[in-house]
Design a protein around this motif. Sequence first.
Motif, short mmCIF file in Angstrom:
data_model
loop_
_atom_site.label_atom_id
_atom_site.label_comp_id
_atom_site.label_asym_id
_atom_site.label_seq_id
_atom_site.Cartn_x
_atom_site.Cartn_y
_atom_site.Cartn_z
N THR A 56 0.85 -1.18 0.00
CA THR A 56 0.00 0.00 0.00
C THR A 56 0.89 1.24 0.00
OG1 THR A 56 -1.89 1.08 1.09
CG2 THR A 56 -0.22 0.07 2.53
N ALA A 57 0.31 2.41 0.27
CA ALA A 57 1.06 3.67 0.33
C ALA A 57 0.25 4.67 1.12
CB ALA A 57 1.34 4.21 -1.07
N ASN A 58 0.94 5.64 1.70
CA ASN A 58 0.23 6.65 2.49
C ASN A 58 -0.77 7.43 1.66
OD1 ASN A 58 2.14 8.18 1.03
ND2 ASN A 58 2.48 9.62 2.70
N VAL A 59 -0.49 7.59 0.36
CA VAL A 59 -1.35 8.42 -0.49
C VAL A 59 -2.53 7.66 -1.08
CG1 VAL A 59 -0.12 7.98 -2.67
CG2 VAL A 59 -1.23 10.20 -2.28
N TYR A 60 -2.52 6.33 -1.04
CA TYR A 60 -3.61 5.59 -1.65
C TYR A 60 -4.92 5.91 -0.95
CZ TYR A 60 -0.13 2.70 -4.08
OH TYR A 60 0.91 2.25 -4.88
N THR A 61 -5.87 6.39 -1.74
CA THR A 61 -7.18 6.85 -1.25
C THR A 61 -7.02 7.71 0.00
OG1 THR A 61 -7.55 4.69 -0.16
CG2 THR A 61 -8.54 5.02 -2.32
N TYR A 62 -6.02 8.59 -0.06
CA TYR A 62 -5.76 9.58 1.01
C TYR A 62 -5.57 8.93 2.38
CZ TYR A 62 -7.86 12.40 -2.69
OH TYR A 62 -8.16 12.98 -3.90
N GLY A 63 -4.94 7.75 2.40
CA GLY A 63 -4.68 7.07 3.67
C GLY A 63 -5.72 6.02 4.03
N HIS A 64 -6.84 6.01 3.32
CA HIS A 64 -7.91 5.06 3.66
C HIS A 64 -7.48 3.62 3.39
CE1 HIS A 64 -12.51 4.06 3.47
NE2 HIS A 64 -11.92 3.62 4.56
N SER A 65 -6.68 3.41 2.34
CA SER A 65 -6.19 2.06 2.04
C SER A 65 -5.42 1.49 3.24
CB SER A 65 -5.29 2.09 0.80
OG SER A 65 -4.70 0.83 0.58
N GLU A 66 -4.51 2.29 3.79
CA GLU A 66 -3.75 1.83 4.96
C GLU A 66 -4.69 1.50 6.13
OE1 GLU A 66 0.68 3.81 4.85
OE2 GLU A 66 -0.93 5.05 5.67
N LYS A 67 -5.70 2.32 6.33
CA LYS A 67 -6.61 2.10 7.45
C LYS A 67 -7.45 0.84 7.26
CE LYS A 67 -9.80 4.42 10.58
NZ LYS A 67 -10.60 3.21 10.80
N ILE A 68 -7.89 0.59 6.03
CA ILE A 68 -8.66 -0.63 5.76
C ILE A 68 -7.83 -1.86 6.09
CG2 ILE A 68 -9.66 -2.04 3.91
CD1 ILE A 68 -10.54 0.59 2.57
N ILE A 69 -6.58 -1.84 5.67
CA ILE A 69 -5.69 -2.98 5.96
C ILE A 69 -5.47 -3.10 7.46
CG2 ILE A 69 -3.35 -3.87 5.67
CD1 ILE A 69 -3.34 -2.36 2.94
N GLY A 70 -5.19 -1.98 8.11
CA GLY A 70 -4.93 -2.00 9.55
C GLY A 70 -6.12 -2.51 10.34
N ASP A 71 -7.32 -2.05 10.00
CA ASP A 71 -8.52 -2.49 10.71
C ASP A 71 -8.75 -3.99 10.51
OD1 ASP A 71 -8.92 0.08 11.57
OD2 ASP A 71 -10.52 0.53 10.13
N TYR A 72 -8.52 -4.46 9.30
CA TYR A 72 -8.74 -5.89 9.02
C TYR A 72 -7.76 -6.76 9.80
CZ TYR A 72 -9.23 -10.27 6.50
OH TYR A 72 -9.43 -11.59 6.19
N VAL A 73 -6.49 -6.37 9.76
CA VAL A 73 -5.46 -7.19 10.43
C VAL A 73 -5.61 -7.14 11.94
CG1 VAL A 73 -2.97 -7.42 10.81
CG2 VAL A 73 -3.85 -6.94 8.51
N ALA A 74 -5.92 -5.96 12.48
CA ALA A 74 -6.02 -5.80 13.93
C ALA A 74 -7.14 -6.65 14.52
CB ALA A 74 -6.24 -4.33 14.29
N GLY A 75 -8.14 -6.93 13.73
CA GLY A 75 -9.27 -7.70 14.23
C GLY A 75 -9.06 -9.20 14.17
N ARG A 76 -7.87 -9.64 13.79
CA ARG A 76 -7.61 -11.08 13.64
C ARG A 76 -6.32 -11.44 14.35
NH1 ARG A 76 -10.67 -8.99 10.14
NH2 ARG A 76 -12.36 -10.19 9.15
N SER A 77 -6.46 -12.09 15.46
CA SER A 77 -5.33 -12.41 16.33
C SER A 77 -4.26 -13.21 15.60
CB SER A 77 -5.82 -13.21 17.54
OG SER A 77 -4.74 -13.58 18.37
N GLY A 78 -3.03 -12.76 15.73
CA GLY A 78 -1.89 -13.47 15.17
C GLY A 78 -1.63 -13.22 13.70
N LEU A 79 -2.54 -12.53 13.02
CA LEU A 79 -2.36 -12.34 11.58
C LEU A 79 -1.22 -11.39 11.26
CD1 LEU A 79 -3.26 -12.81 8.67
CD2 LEU A 79 -4.99 -11.03 8.97
#
Length: 362
Positions: A56-79
């Motif tokens: 990903t990149a900080n600029v992708y969809t103004y940072g939303h791409s990073e947040k989508i990935i972060g939210d998905y990973v944070a909700g899954r233990s050990g991922l």
Amino acid sequence: MSLDSYTTLGNSGLRVSPFSLGTMTFGEDWGWGTSVADAEAILARYIEEGGNFVDTANVYTYGHSEKIIGDYVAGRSGLRDRLVLATKFFCNLYRNDPNGGGASRKAIIAQAEQSLRRMNTDYIDLYWLHNFDAFTPVEETMRALDDLVTSGKVRYIGFSDTPAWATAQAHTIAQFRGWAPLVALQLNYSLLERTVEGELMPMAQQLGMGVTPWSPLAGGALSGKYTRQDVGRTDADRGWMVSGYLADKTFDIVDELRKIAAELNTTPAAVALAWVQGRPGVTSTIIGARRLSQLEDNLKALELQLAPEHIAALDGLSTPTLNFPAHINGQSAANLAHAGATVNGQATEPIYFAPETDAQRY
């Protein structure tokens, strides 16, 4: 081959999938892209198939791409620890902040902290310089990146879309000073963009950098969805990012892709991706998808083994005219053939040699 056919990235021990999941389309903030729900479905399928390399990149969809990935990973233990998360810095997201982007120490550290926050993680596996910064001393950039590695906030570093001379300079300085080296290079590489074969690809191979091509389908121009008949009547999903490619050369290549795909019972996109992944020096090709079906279609390329005649046909339609010194180097290589040498496995005719025999040399 499958997504869990992991290979090391450049001269490092970091193991990554042969296809990296590109997430520039995650989020609809640019007026086109993928909803959060669809993005999560794409992430889930990629990981389920054994994929571990997310880009990903900080600029992708103004940072939303990073947040989508972060939210998905944070909700899954050990991922988190099982994934290789890569993001990029350089682009400025803050209109009135002259230090909000670029490759200065201030900008790099600030951008890293912002990406860590959005991705809800305490470290970045691979941190890319997104574009060349001609206004910042390379020593400043490499020392700041080394400090991030030393602090544990970044594991590995790489350059994207930076001239070969600047990349080699940065890498050499880092090696001489004992700083974190560049282990990877991200390049625009496809059947429609092969100029990187002149200097960037050879440099990466010589200096031990793994190459991760982006836009291997030229924004979709090589997917087979655009035809000569539709030119001017069908708008490209990504506008200028694709429309500029829609010319005769592209359609000649697409025709060949269709022909090969019919022989192999696959899709033109899969053939184009297989060609890129099979190029010398390529480690992991970045594939993007706005729909789950696109991801599944693209993954079919891992099952393909193009025959030499397929590769030759595609090469013949796409080989670029490379800049100096590629031509003169090719002449030099051809002269080696006089002594029995080969170039890329092919014997070539020498350009010039004195007509006398060995015994008549001066």
